[in-house]
Design an enzyme around this catalytic site. Sequence first.
Site, PDB file in Angstrom:
ATOM      1  N   SER A 254       0.699  -1.201  -0.287  1.00  0.00           N
ATOM      2  CA  SER A 254       0.515  -0.123  -0.035  1.00  0.00           C
ATOM      3  C   SER A 254       1.139   1.412   0.073  1.00  0.00           C
ATOM      4  O   SER A 254       2.043   1.367   0.191  1.00  0.00           O
ATOM      5  CB  SER A 254      -1.073  -0.217   1.198  1.00  0.00           C
ATOM      6  N   HIS A 255       0.283   2.556  -0.338  1.00  0.00           N
ATOM      7  CA  HIS A 255       0.884   3.582  -0.375  1.00  0.00           C
ATOM      8  C   HIS A 255       2.493   4.270   0.820  1.00  0.00           C
ATOM      9  O   HIS A 255       2.931   4.117   0.937  1.00  0.00           O
ATOM     10  CB  HIS A 255      -0.011   4.857  -1.010  1.00  0.00           C
ATOM     11  N   GLY A 256       1.415   4.113   2.228  1.00  0.00           N
ATOM     12  CA  GLY A 256       1.637   4.071   2.995  1.00  0.00           C
ATOM     13  C   GLY A 256       2.232   3.447   3.593  1.00  0.00           C
ATOM     14  O   GLY A 256       3.270   3.660   4.370  1.00  0.00           O
TER      15      GLY A 256
END
Length: 132
Positions: free
Chosen positions: A61-63
């Site tokens: 995921s981006h985070g």
Amino acid sequence: MSGIGIATGKVTGTARLIHHPDEGSRLNPGEVLVAPSTDPSWTPLFIKVAALIMETGGSLSHGAIVAREFGIPAVINVSGVMKVIKDSQTVPVDGEEGWYIFKNCVNSGKCQLTSLSYKCGFFDDNIISDTS
């Protein structure tokens, strides 16, 4: 509740609940960003933070990716964390082993990391459940 330690490092800091990147001006340098999820519009906020706790997400995921790139300890996929953690509460983040929070921590605003070998979880004062 449980989550995934995704980016190594240990930090104890002030939690800042941010629901949308437009609220980023509330985030002070060195605080722990607590967010529902992130996307590229959140990236400028990562420059300020000491750690990340995210309600959703996986290892790609981006985070998770940005936290690893910036060297920020992160725990992700902690379902319901936006309701459990209070804004300005002191929280520990262990991005390798996971994140531990005790029931009395929510009430007192102070938390501690434990030396337990559990991956990540929320524990009552008297009941400890294995989340590994």
